[in-house]
Design an enzyme around this catalytic site. Sequence first.
Site, short mmCIF file in Angstrom:
data_model
loop_
_atom_site.label_atom_id
_atom_site.label_comp_id
_atom_site.label_asym_id
_atom_site.label_seq_id
_atom_site.Cartn_x
_atom_site.Cartn_y
_atom_site.Cartn_z
N SER A 1 84.15 44.70 55.68
CA SER A 1 83.04 45.24 54.88
C SER A 1 81.74 44.64 55.37
O SER A 1 81.71 43.48 55.81
CB SER A 1 83.24 44.87 53.41
OG SER A 1 82.06 45.14 52.67
N TYR B 1 85.60 38.87 47.08
CA TYR B 1 85.85 40.01 47.99
C TYR B 1 85.17 39.78 49.33
O TYR B 1 85.81 39.92 50.39
CB TYR B 1 85.30 41.28 47.33
CG TYR B 1 85.29 42.51 48.20
CD1 TYR B 1 86.45 43.27 48.39
CD2 TYR B 1 84.12 42.94 48.83
CE1 TYR B 1 86.44 44.41 49.19
CE2 TYR B 1 84.10 44.08 49.62
CZ TYR B 1 85.26 44.81 49.80
OH TYR B 1 85.25 45.94 50.59
N1 LIG Z 1 84.12 52.57 50.14
C1 LIG Z 1 83.27 51.64 50.52
O1 LIG Z 1 82.05 51.70 50.25
C2 LIG Z 1 83.76 50.47 51.33
C3 LIG Z 1 82.78 49.62 51.89
C4 LIG Z 1 83.20 48.54 52.64
C5 LIG Z 1 84.55 48.31 52.84
N2 LIG Z 1 85.47 49.15 52.26
C6 LIG Z 1 86.87 48.85 52.52
O2 LIG Z 1 87.55 50.03 52.91
C7 LIG Z 1 88.94 49.93 52.56
C8 LIG Z 1 89.36 51.19 51.85
O3 LIG Z 1 88.63 51.30 50.65
P1 LIG Z 1 88.29 52.69 49.93
O4 LIG Z 1 86.84 52.67 49.65
O5 LIG Z 1 88.91 53.81 50.64
O6 LIG Z 1 88.99 52.41 48.52
P2 LIG Z 1 90.18 53.10 47.73
O7 LIG Z 1 90.28 52.41 46.42
O8 LIG Z 1 90.00 54.59 47.75
O9 LIG Z 1 91.45 52.74 48.64
C9 LIG Z 1 92.08 51.48 48.58
C10 LIG Z 1 93.58 51.72 48.54
O10 LIG Z 1 94.25 50.45 48.57
C11 LIG Z 1 95.35 50.53 47.70
N3 LIG Z 1 95.77 49.19 47.25
C12 LIG Z 1 95.13 48.38 46.40
N4 LIG Z 1 95.83 47.27 46.19
C13 LIG Z 1 96.96 47.37 46.94
C14 LIG Z 1 98.10 46.55 47.14
N5 LIG Z 1 98.24 45.37 46.49
N6 LIG Z 1 99.07 46.96 47.98
C15 LIG Z 1 98.96 48.16 48.61
N7 LIG Z 1 97.93 48.99 48.45
C16 LIG Z 1 96.93 48.60 47.62
C17 LIG Z 1 94.87 51.39 46.54
O11 LIG Z 1 95.93 51.96 45.79
C18 LIG Z 1 94.00 52.43 47.25
O12 LIG Z 1 94.75 53.61 47.56
C19 LIG Z 1 89.06 48.65 51.73
O13 LIG Z 1 89.52 47.60 52.57
C20 LIG Z 1 87.64 48.36 51.30
O14 LIG Z 1 87.42 47.00 51.06
C21 LIG Z 1 85.10 50.22 51.52
#
Ligand SMILES: NC(=O)c1ccc[n+]([C@@H]2O[C@H](COP(=O)([O-])OP(=O)(O)OC[C@H]3O[C@@H](n4cnc5c(N)ncnc54)[C@H](O)[C@@H]3O)[C@@H](O)[C@H]2O)c1
Length: 270
Positions: free
Chosen positions: A147, A160
């Site tokens: 991130s 986080y």
């Molecule tokens: N969306 C953003 O703005 C953003 C920004 C920076 C980083 N990220 C990173 O991108 C990645 C994906 O995030 P996203 O935005 O698609 O979120 P999201 O919530 O749509 O997807 C995250 C997924 O991880 C799964 N998950 C959570 N805990 C878990 C566990 N213990 N075991 C297995 N699966 C688990 C959830 O069920 C979910 O489907 C993450 O690592 C997040 O930190 C997202």
Amino acid sequence: MAHDAIRLDGKIAIITGGAGGIGAATAQLMTLRGAKVAIADIDMPRAQAVATGIPDALALHLDLEDEASIEAMVAQTVAHFGRLDILHNNAALLGPDIAQQDGNIEHMATALWDRTYRVNVRGTMIACRAALPHLRETKGNIVNTVSSLALQGHMIQAAYSSSKAAIIQMTRAIAASHGRMGVRCNAVAPGMTMTPALKEAFPPALRQVVEDETLRDQLGDPQDIAEAVAFLASDGARNITGHTVECDGGGTSHVPGLGGFRAFFEGHTS
Ligand SMILES: NC(=O)c1ccc[n+]([C@@H]2O[C@H](COP(=O)([O-])OP(=O)(O)OC[C@H]3O[C@@H](n4cnc5c(N)ncnc54)[C@H](O)[C@@H]3O)[C@@H](O)[C@H]2O)c1
């Protein structure tokens, strides 16, 4: 480099958090580029729904807090597809309830800190450890989703952001230990990315603050991150390892407070 170097024909990929916004987009894009994917997530109904729309995809239950479940994810993928070429560690402990508890260190609950590290750091480490013997065989690679918050200080989400910084260092460590074995390891650092979950939960006033600091004229969407991940996972990125690619519309590339500068200078020139 041949034009088709960014294709993933014949590759087998695991995508953790594949039921979520960025993971599902990455599973779809990798498949379009020729890979077959295992979609691993704690939310099995959503993982199955994503897999249903993707030819040959395998949905797997994964709980990153459970070592046996992580090892089973790798074993089941190899048993089903016969090999493993790409591990995309993308799942993380997220959600409005978690974000609300994850403030600054003075007010940090030890339990929240431990759970964040258990899912994000320990879970990612165990997934890498289980996958590496298979990736050595295929000269495969790992792409970790971190991130932009791992690269900058913020007044919120101390657990986080520091857990994601730990994954950046894990990325370098694996790249260094396994580079001569033909295994690459990189990370993608998304800025704020408009997943369905975030569209629903993120306060519009804060979204505006982020938009003001973004160089592109819109925030990224899950496909933007998927493109970066798929490229890093491809042979086209064969000379990139140990690095973190910032995929954030330029949000972390400029002087602090650019939104304010823009308002000042554009105010004077318009
Ligand atoms: N969306 C953003 O703005 C953003 C920004 C920076 C980083 N990220 C990173 O991108 C990645 C994906 O995030 P996203 O935005 O698609 O979120 P999201 O919530 O749509 O997807 C995250 C997924 O991880 C799964 N998950 C959570 N805990 C878990 C566990 N213990 N075991 C297995 N699966 C688990 C959830 O069920 C979910 O489907 C993450 O690592 C997040 O930190 C997202």
